[in-house]
Every structure is written in C-alpha cells, then in structure tokens.
Design a protein around this motif. Structure first.
Motif, PDB file in Angstrom:
ATOM      1  N   LEU A 171      -3.034   2.606  -3.928  1.00 39.59           N
ATOM      2  CA  LEU A 171      -2.835   3.981  -3.483  1.00 39.59           C
ATOM      3  C   LEU A 171      -3.904   4.334  -2.462  1.00 39.59           C
ATOM      4  O   LEU A 171      -5.082   4.040  -2.666  1.00 39.59           O
ATOM      5  CB  LEU A 171      -2.947   4.962  -4.658  1.00 39.59           C
ATOM      6  CG  LEU A 171      -1.941   4.835  -5.801  1.00 39.59           C
ATOM      7  CD1 LEU A 171      -2.255   5.868  -6.874  1.00 39.59           C
ATOM      8  CD2 LEU A 171      -0.527   5.029  -5.291  1.00 39.59           C
ATOM      9  N   GLY A 172      -3.493   4.974  -1.363  1.00 39.11           N
ATOM     10  CA  GLY A 172      -4.502   5.453  -0.419  1.00 39.11           C
ATOM     11  C   GLY A 172      -4.206   5.128   1.011  1.00 39.11           C
ATOM     12  O   GLY A 172      -3.116   5.390   1.511  1.00 39.11           O
ATOM     13  N   HIS A 199      -7.009   5.554   8.211  1.00 33.10           N
ATOM     14  CA  HIS A 199      -8.333   6.124   8.427  1.00 33.10           C
ATOM     15  C   HIS A 199      -8.711   7.162   7.378  1.00 33.10           C
ATOM     16  O   HIS A 199      -9.450   8.094   7.653  1.00 33.10           O
ATOM     17  CB  HIS A 199      -8.382   6.773   9.811  1.00 33.10           C
ATOM     18  CG  HIS A 199      -7.236   7.700  10.075  1.00 33.10           C
ATOM     19  ND1 HIS A 199      -5.943   7.245  10.154  1.00 33.10           N
ATOM     20  CD2 HIS A 199      -7.178   9.043  10.255  1.00 33.10           C
ATOM     21  CE1 HIS A 199      -5.140   8.275  10.395  1.00 33.10           C
ATOM     22  NE2 HIS A 199      -5.863   9.367  10.448  1.00 33.10           N
ATOM     23  N   THR A 200      -8.215   6.988   6.169  1.00 29.59           N
ATOM     24  CA  THR A 200      -8.462   7.999   5.154  1.00 29.59           C
ATOM     25  C   THR A 200      -9.114   7.387   3.926  1.00 29.59           C
ATOM     26  O   THR A 200      -9.335   6.178   3.851  1.00 29.59           O
ATOM     27  CB  THR A 200      -7.145   8.702   4.763  1.00 29.59           C
ATOM     28  OG1 THR A 200      -7.440   9.859   3.981  1.00 29.59           O
ATOM     29  CG2 THR A 200      -6.239   7.765   3.957  1.00 29.59           C
ATOM     30  N   ASP A 201      -9.432   8.232   2.982  1.00 29.97           N
ATOM     31  CA  ASP A 201      -9.924   7.804   1.678  1.00 29.97           C
ATOM     32  C   ASP A 201      -9.004   8.422   0.635  1.00 29.97           C
ATOM     33  O   ASP A 201      -8.719   9.620   0.693  1.00 29.97           O
ATOM     34  CB  ASP A 201     -11.367   8.279   1.461  1.00 29.97           C
ATOM     35  CG  ASP A 201     -11.967   7.721   0.179  1.00 29.97           C
ATOM     36  OD1 ASP A 201     -11.570   8.189  -0.912  1.00 29.97           O
ATOM     37  OD2 ASP A 201     -12.819   6.823   0.264  1.00 29.97           O
ATOM     38  N   PRO A 202      -8.500   7.636  -0.307  1.00 32.47           N
ATOM     39  CA  PRO A 202      -7.517   8.171  -1.256  1.00 32.47           C
ATOM     40  C   PRO A 202      -8.019   9.357  -2.058  1.00 32.47           C
ATOM     41  O   PRO A 202      -7.227  10.212  -2.470  1.00 32.47           O
ATOM     42  CB  PRO A 202      -7.211   6.976  -2.165  1.00 32.47           C
ATOM     43  CG  PRO A 202      -8.353   6.030  -1.976  1.00 32.47           C
ATOM     44  CD  PRO A 202      -8.795   6.219  -0.563  1.00 32.47           C
ATOM     45  N   THR A 256      -4.770   0.178  -7.961  1.00 28.57           N
ATOM     46  CA  THR A 256      -6.092   0.190  -7.339  1.00 28.57           C
ATOM     47  C   THR A 256      -6.162   1.232  -6.230  1.00 28.57           C
ATOM     48  O   THR A 256      -5.138   1.663  -5.688  1.00 28.57           O
ATOM     49  CB  THR A 256      -6.454  -1.185  -6.737  1.00 28.57           C
ATOM     50  OG1 THR A 256      -5.591  -1.461  -5.624  1.00 28.57           O
ATOM     51  CG2 THR A 256      -6.323  -2.289  -7.760  1.00 28.57           C
ATOM     52  N   THR A 257      -7.379   1.618  -5.913  1.00 30.69           N
ATOM     53  CA  THR A 257      -7.645   2.474  -4.756  1.00 30.69           C
ATOM     54  C   THR A 257      -8.814   1.861  -4.000  1.00 30.69           C
ATOM     55  O   THR A 257      -9.877   1.629  -4.576  1.00 30.69           O
ATOM     56  CB  THR A 257      -8.020   3.906  -5.193  1.00 30.69           C
ATOM     57  OG1 THR A 257      -8.973   3.839  -6.259  1.00 30.69           O
ATOM     58  CG2 THR A 257      -6.810   4.685  -5.658  1.00 30.69           C
ATOM     59  N   ASN A 314       0.846  -1.198   0.000  1.00 31.85           N
ATOM     60  CA  ASN A 314       0.000   0.000   0.000  1.00 31.85           C
ATOM     61  C   ASN A 314       0.878   1.243   0.000  1.00 31.85           C
ATOM     62  O   ASN A 314       1.869   1.302   0.734  1.00 31.85           O
ATOM     63  CB  ASN A 314      -0.869   0.063   1.263  1.00 31.85           C
ATOM     64  CG  ASN A 314      -1.733  -1.158   1.437  1.00 31.85           C
ATOM     65  OD1 ASN A 314      -2.382  -1.608   0.509  1.00 31.85           O
ATOM     66  ND2 ASN A 314      -1.744  -1.711   2.646  1.00 31.85           N
ATOM     67  N   ILE A 315       0.508   2.237  -0.780  1.00 29.49           N
ATOM     68  CA  ILE A 315       1.198   3.520  -0.730  1.00 29.49           C
ATOM     69  C   ILE A 315       0.274   4.506  -0.020  1.00 29.49           C
ATOM     70  O   ILE A 315      -0.681   5.018  -0.615  1.00 29.49           O
ATOM     71  CB  ILE A 315       1.558   4.034  -2.134  1.00 29.49           C
ATOM     72  CG1 ILE A 315       2.447   3.010  -2.859  1.00 29.49           C
ATOM     73  CG2 ILE A 315       2.262   5.385  -2.043  1.00 29.49           C
ATOM     74  CD1 ILE A 315       2.876   3.435  -4.248  1.00 29.49           C
TER      75      ILE A 315
END
Length: 371
Positions: free
Chosen positions: A73-74, A82-85, A108-109, A20-21
């Motif tokens: 990504l995200g 705890h975020t959204d890309p 992908t996200t 994951n990035i």
C-alpha cells in the motif's frame, strides 16, 4: 469511489503490473536526494490521484496477482511515486482492511517512517500479516544530507518497536557507514525481526541533480568493495545486483538463479524454432555480458546491448528498456526473431513510452518473443 476513469485506469495498471496499490499522489515533502520524481518527465504521463477511498481500495484488490504473496500500500512505481503511505488519512484503516481481505498475503508499506504515529505502533503490531518496509537509508552522519526530513528519533523508535518486514540500507560510498549501520541493526536485534535486511546501490539518471550524481558515483565506484565486505561479515544480509558479475554472487542469489532460469527457457524456445532461424536477444547492460557468455556457443543467436538513453546515468535494468532506445541502437543485418525481457511491458502490454509490442514487430518485420 473518488477516482475518475483515467485515474482508475492508471491505478489498475500499477496494481496489476507491480503489486502496488497507490493510495494518493500527495508529495511527501521528505526531500530524499535520490528521489527521481522531480527530474523524471516520463512520470508526467500518468495522472495524479486524490486520496482514494475504501471503495477504490477494495476495487483495486481485484487486480492483485493471486500468485504473489504480498500487497504493498502506498507509493507506486509509475503512479503516485512521490508520496508516503502514512500521509493518507485512512492508512491505518486501509492496512487492516487489506490484511483481513488477504489473510495469507503479507501487507506492507514502503516508507521512511517520517509520518508514522508512535501511538499507532501497537495497533500495527496487532495485525499478524502486516509489516513495514522501512527505507532506513543510513543512520550515520550523512543521513540529514540525504534525507532532509530525517525524523531520526522517530526512526530509532521504529527500529526498536515497530513491526518490520524489511529494512533497506543505501550504500553511500563510505564503507564505514555501512559497517556502523549494520552494527546498529544487529545490536537492536532488527535482523531477528525482519524478513530481510537489504543493502542497495544508489543510482542516478542523466537529469539528476549534481549532488545526487556525485553521491551515486561515489557509491558505484566502491560498491563491489562494499558487497565483498558485506558477504564476508554479514552473510545473511542481501544486496541488489546492478550487473551480473561473479563478485555479486552470494547474499541474494535470486538474481543469478532468475538469470539462469531465463537462459534455459530462452534456449528451449530457440530450439523449438525452425532450423536456420536467426535470433537476436535484446539485453540491458545489467545482463549483457552474462547472457553473451551463456549463448556464445549457440548458433544463429546474437546478444545485443541496448543502453538506457531514455533515463541515462547509471540506469541499466531491463524493466526500463523501451522501444525508442531499441530502435535507435539496434540495426540488425539478420533478424527473424527477437527475444525481449518481459519486464519491459506493463500489464496492458505497453512499454515505458506507451507503445504496444506489435509496433516494434512492424518496425523490424520480425517476430518478438518475451522471455
């Protein structure tokens, strides 16, 4: 670059360990009831990261495992979970940069879709190796109770028009809900567009809010019934396997294939050890019975159940095992070699609480093998 040394070190570890990035730590505000971020004190060990820039992103590409066929990504697993890309102001540019940099990998996200702009869908569809991993959860009556910022209309638009790679449903404990959700996806032709439709079980920890515990337990109590129905009616739909039991065979057999391959590898390792070496296998609840049965006729081997007390609740996977729980529960009479799941350790060789493997070897005065 906008990341400082501490932030970049966590950023690098997440990429190397999970693929994951993490691109920012901004709280998504969607309010999913199953999100464990607010009750997970362990995640506080990792620094928050600002919205990364292009230089950070490209530098992060160096840590992607060349053997995996995806780049996400995200949000991360441990860093910025705890975020959204699509809260990142440069997300659309980042997707294109990643897709061009890794033309043979799927970009992908993972998102609920709440922040995807409808007028960007054509742009996303123009990127051949990109797809959205849509956390659909459910489109039935409970949706708003589980996902307060449900973006129901936008989600329907995404199901009909967006480039989807994966669509995840979460079993709520109501079999009629999963039936209607799958009927909806097949009616819209989503099954023909995605790589997979996944049904998963809801989980909770000891510190989860009461509403989640109630929902999760209802799901757990009837999950076997749910999966039996899914296998019989939608055999191409895959599902998570919380414990290696025969009722969960079928659908996504990778869990059992991986377990059988691991068992064979462990048996080969054990055969190579000096005669009389006593081996202790450390097992989470998810695989304990399966591995115990596999090794029942192997001399000098004992399987040892380690429950997850760090998180508690329904958590039972090997990736969340940790030294603290092992030390509290594992008190062997004989112990020459210990075999531990390699998922326990991140790319830096540390467990969830930051301990290196040699610390456990010193504690038990035994050789540890990851397999």
């Amino acid at each position: 670059m906008v990341l400082n040394r501490e932030q970049f070190d966590a950023f690098r570890m997440e990429i190397a360990t999970f693929g994951n990035i993490p691109i920012l730590s901004k709280y998504c505000g969607i309010g999913c009831v199953f999100c464990k971020v607010h009750t997970d004190s362990y995640l506080g060990h990792y620094p928050k990261i600002p919205a990364i820039d292009k230089e950070d992103l490209v530098k992060g590409f160096e840590y992607i495992n060349p053997n995996v066929n995806y780049v996400r990504l995200g949000a991360g697993v441990l860093v910025a979970p705890h975020t959204d890309p699509f809260l990142h102001p440069d997300i659309y540019a980042f997707i294109k940069i990643a897709a061009d940099y890794f033309p043979t990998k799927k970009i992908t996200t993972v998102t609920t879709g709440a922040y995807i702009k409808e007028d960007k869908i054509d742009f996303l569809k123009s990127i051949p190796n990109y797809g959205i991993d849509l956390s659909l959860i459910t489109m039935q009556e409970q949706r708003e109770a589980i996902i307060p910022r449900s973006a129901r209309e936008r989600t329907m638009y995404l199901l009909e028009h967006a480039p989807l790679n994966k669509c995840t449903l979460m079993f709520t404990g109501n079999l009629d809900d999963i039936k209607r959700d799958l009927e909806l996806l097949y009616r819209l032709g989503v099954n023909k567009k995605v790589r997979q439709i996944l049904v998963r079980r809801m989980e909770h920890t000891a510190t989860s809010q009461p509403r989640l515990k109630k929902l999760s337990q209802a799901c757990i109590d009837t999950y076997e019934e749910c999966i039996t129905w899914v296998k019989n009616n939608y055999p191409d739909v895959i599902f998570t396997v919380p414990i290696l039991k025969d009722v969960f065979r079928g659908g996504n057999n990778e869990y059992f294939i991986d377990a059988d391959e691991r068992i064979e590898k462990q048996k080969e390792i054990i055969k190579s050890l000096p005669e009389g070496t006593f081996v202790n296998l450390i097992c989470p609840l998810s695989g304990y019975d399966y591995f115990t049965n596999a090794f029942r006729d192997v001399p000098n081997v004992k399987t040892n159940l380690i429950e997850n007390h760090l998180y508690g609740g329904s958590v039972s996977v090997s990736g969340l095992l940790n030294h603290k729980d092992i030390r509290e529960q594992f008190n062997p009479e004989k112990n020459d070699v210990m075999i531990l799941p390699n998922e326990m350790y991140n790319a830096d060789g540390c467990d969830l609480l930051g301990e290196k493997i040699h610390e456990l070897e010193l504690y038990y005065n035994a050789k540890i093998i990851l397999a």
